[in-house]
Write an enzyme that holds these catalytic residues in place. Sequence first.
Site, PDB file in Angstrom:
ATOM      1  N   LYS A 106      70.858  51.882 -71.738  1.00 57.28           N
ATOM      2  CA  LYS A 106      71.196  52.737 -70.594  1.00 57.28           C
ATOM      3  C   LYS A 106      71.942  51.977 -69.500  1.00 57.28           C
ATOM      4  O   LYS A 106      72.959  52.429 -69.005  1.00 57.28           O
ATOM      5  CB  LYS A 106      69.926  53.289 -69.916  1.00 57.28           C
ATOM      6  CG  LYS A 106      69.189  54.340 -70.648  1.00 57.28           C
ATOM      7  CD  LYS A 106      68.059  54.910 -69.777  1.00 57.28           C
ATOM      8  CE  LYS A 106      67.104  53.885 -69.202  1.00 57.28           C
ATOM      9  NZ  LYS A 106      66.214  53.209 -70.144  1.00 57.28           N
TER      10      LYS A 106
ATOM     11  N   ARG B 195      62.400  60.255 -65.050  1.00 54.41           N
ATOM     12  CA  ARG B 195      61.606  59.721 -66.145  1.00 54.41           C
ATOM     13  C   ARG B 195      60.398  60.593 -66.436  1.00 54.41           C
ATOM     14  O   ARG B 195      59.609  60.260 -67.313  1.00 54.41           O
ATOM     15  CB  ARG B 195      61.117  58.325 -65.767  1.00 54.41           C
ATOM     16  CG  ARG B 195      61.844  57.198 -66.505  1.00 54.41           C
ATOM     17  CD  ARG B 195      61.234  55.909 -66.012  1.00 54.41           C
ATOM     18  NE  ARG B 195      61.496  54.782 -66.845  1.00 54.41           N
ATOM     19  CZ  ARG B 195      62.480  53.906 -66.649  1.00 54.41           C
ATOM     20  NH1 ARG B 195      63.355  54.090 -65.700  1.00 54.41           N
ATOM     21  NH2 ARG B 195      62.592  52.853 -67.430  1.00 54.41           N
TER      22      ARG B 195
ATOM     23  N   ARG C 286      66.490  40.303 -75.316  1.00 48.19           N
ATOM     24  CA  ARG C 286      67.375  40.555 -74.167  1.00 48.19           C
ATOM     25  C   ARG C 286      67.148  39.518 -73.067  1.00 48.19           C
ATOM     26  O   ARG C 286      66.029  39.126 -72.778  1.00 48.19           O
ATOM     27  CB  ARG C 286      67.076  41.952 -73.624  1.00 48.19           C
ATOM     28  CG  ARG C 286      67.824  42.276 -72.353  1.00 48.19           C
ATOM     29  CD  ARG C 286      67.775  43.745 -72.080  1.00 48.19           C
ATOM     30  NE  ARG C 286      66.548  44.172 -71.444  1.00 48.19           N
ATOM     31  CZ  ARG C 286      66.366  45.410 -70.974  1.00 48.19           C
ATOM     32  NH1 ARG C 286      67.298  46.324 -71.121  1.00 48.19           N
ATOM     33  NH2 ARG C 286      65.232  45.738 -70.394  1.00 48.19           N
TER      34      ARG C 286
ATOM     35  N   ARG D 186      63.292  39.323 -68.466  1.00 54.63           N
ATOM     36  CA  ARG D 186      62.582  40.186 -67.532  1.00 54.63           C
ATOM     37  C   ARG D 186      61.100  40.132 -67.870  1.00 54.63           C
ATOM     38  O   ARG D 186      60.737  40.153 -69.037  1.00 54.63           O
ATOM     39  CB  ARG D 186      63.078  41.628 -67.686  1.00 54.63           C
ATOM     40  CG  ARG D 186      64.121  42.011 -66.683  1.00 54.63           C
ATOM     41  CD  ARG D 186      64.736  43.338 -66.990  1.00 54.63           C
ATOM     42  NE  ARG D 186      63.780  44.439 -67.066  1.00 54.63           N
ATOM     43  CZ  ARG D 186      64.137  45.716 -67.150  1.00 54.63           C
ATOM     44  NH1 ARG D 186      65.421  46.038 -67.165  1.00 54.63           N
ATOM     45  NH2 ARG D 186      63.241  46.673 -67.235  1.00 54.63           N
TER      46      ARG D 186
ATOM     47  N   ARG E 180      55.604  50.089 -72.620  1.00 58.39           N
ATOM     48  CA  ARG E 180      56.715  50.879 -72.055  1.00 58.39           C
ATOM     49  C   ARG E 180      57.145  51.963 -73.034  1.00 58.39           C
ATOM     50  O   ARG E 180      57.488  53.072 -72.633  1.00 58.39           O
ATOM     51  CB  ARG E 180      57.890  49.961 -71.700  1.00 58.39           C
ATOM     52  CG  ARG E 180      57.602  49.097 -70.477  1.00 58.39           C
ATOM     53  CD  ARG E 180      58.577  47.956 -70.335  1.00 58.39           C
ATOM     54  NE  ARG E 180      59.926  48.398 -70.039  1.00 58.39           N
ATOM     55  CZ  ARG E 180      61.011  47.651 -70.253  1.00 58.39           C
ATOM     56  NH1 ARG E 180      60.890  46.438 -70.772  1.00 58.39           N
ATOM     57  NH2 ARG E 180      62.191  48.113 -69.950  1.00 58.39           N
TER      58      ARG E 180
HETATM   59  P1  AMP Z   1      64.308  50.168 -66.053  1.00 60.72           P
HETATM   60  O1  AMP Z   1      65.111  49.051 -65.512  1.00 60.72           O
HETATM   61  O2  AMP Z   1      65.014  51.506 -65.949  1.00 60.72           O
HETATM   62  O3  AMP Z   1      63.798  49.899 -67.447  1.00 60.72           O
HETATM   63  O4  AMP Z   1      63.003  50.304 -65.111  1.00 60.72           O
HETATM   64  C1  AMP Z   1      62.082  49.244 -64.994  1.00 60.72           C
HETATM   65  C2  AMP Z   1      60.738  49.754 -64.499  1.00 60.72           C
HETATM   66  O5  AMP Z   1      60.896  50.343 -63.200  1.00 60.72           O
HETATM   67  C3  AMP Z   1      60.091  50.827 -65.346  1.00 60.72           C
HETATM   68  O6  AMP Z   1      59.367  50.302 -66.447  1.00 60.72           O
HETATM   69  C4  AMP Z   1      59.166  51.506 -64.328  1.00 60.72           C
HETATM   70  O7  AMP Z   1      58.029  50.714 -64.080  1.00 60.72           O
HETATM   71  C5  AMP Z   1      60.018  51.478 -63.056  1.00 60.72           C
HETATM   72  N1  AMP Z   1      60.868  52.685 -62.916  1.00 60.72           N
HETATM   73  C6  AMP Z   1      62.230  52.758 -62.950  1.00 60.72           C
HETATM   74  N2  AMP Z   1      62.656  54.015 -62.790  1.00 60.72           N
HETATM   75  C7  AMP Z   1      61.543  54.780 -62.653  1.00 60.72           C
HETATM   76  C8  AMP Z   1      61.317  56.175 -62.484  1.00 60.72           C
HETATM   77  N3  AMP Z   1      62.335  57.051 -62.429  1.00 60.72           N
HETATM   78  N4  AMP Z   1      60.029  56.592 -62.394  1.00 60.72           N
HETATM   79  C9  AMP Z   1      58.996  55.736 -62.436  1.00 60.72           C
HETATM   80  N5  AMP Z   1      59.133  54.408 -62.610  1.00 60.72           N
HETATM   81  C10 AMP Z   1      60.397  53.924 -62.720  1.00 60.72           C
END
Ligand code: AMP
Length: 219
Positions: free
Chosen positions: A15, A90, A127, A159, A170
């Site tokens: 993404k 999400r 990654r 990360r 996740r």
């Molecule tokens: P990402 O970089 O999109 O994988 O997001 C990393 C982490 O941020 C996720 O595993 C969640 O803990 C948090 N996060 C990001 N976007 C959201 C969202 N829309 N709702 C809830 N938690 C989020």
Amino acid sequence: MALNIVMFGPPGAGKGTQASRLATERGIPKISTGDILREAVQAWTALGQRAKAVLDAGELVSDEIMVGIVRQRLAQGDVDNGFILDGFPRTVTQASELDRILERRDPLVVVELAVPDEELVSRLSQRRVCASCGAIVGRQSDTVASPTCGSCGGELVQRSDDREDVVRDRLRVYHEQTAPLVDFYSGHARFRSVDGSQLPDIVASAISEAVDSTGGATR
Ligand code: AMP
């Protein structure tokens, strides 16, 4: 017409990479809620202090906090020609709230990036991200074996939520809370699903075609 895009998919589907490419191609900002949260943790703001444990566990930050962040961000002037939301919504609650936030704006284009689970675990464990510029280095890149970023020379790090045990959590959270968005958006005229398991360039073209097929193309 503004090009208002939502991109969702499981962790590791690509993404972030694809949203950045599309944002550059169409000249609109990418809004990554994951990046906003990680920056808040880095800067140790009140939001970062509340979110850190949640991020480290691979769980979701509350809908209330996330909707507030996105509502504020979408009130800024740089989204007048459109935006790409990466990682939001999400949950179905976030998706309904987003519809309300966008009520009097141009229609939303929704792109799902679909990748099978087995592929995601191996992608995420390999990654790395650049600690300086945020570039993402994946398995298919030659630079993955190098300790430094090919773009800026910064240090490549894993990360904290890309560790295998957290990745499995996740994915579980994704299936329970985010996958229902497919049902939520499936009746939507501008919903498209793209196979994210192909090579990045092929996925990028497929996304571009999918967006154009909705009739909203800003170049
Ligand atoms: P990402 O970089 O999109 O994988 O997001 C990393 C982490 O941020 C996720 O595993 C969640 O803990 C948090 N996060 C990001 N976007 C959201 C969202 N829309 N709702 C809830 N938690 C989020």
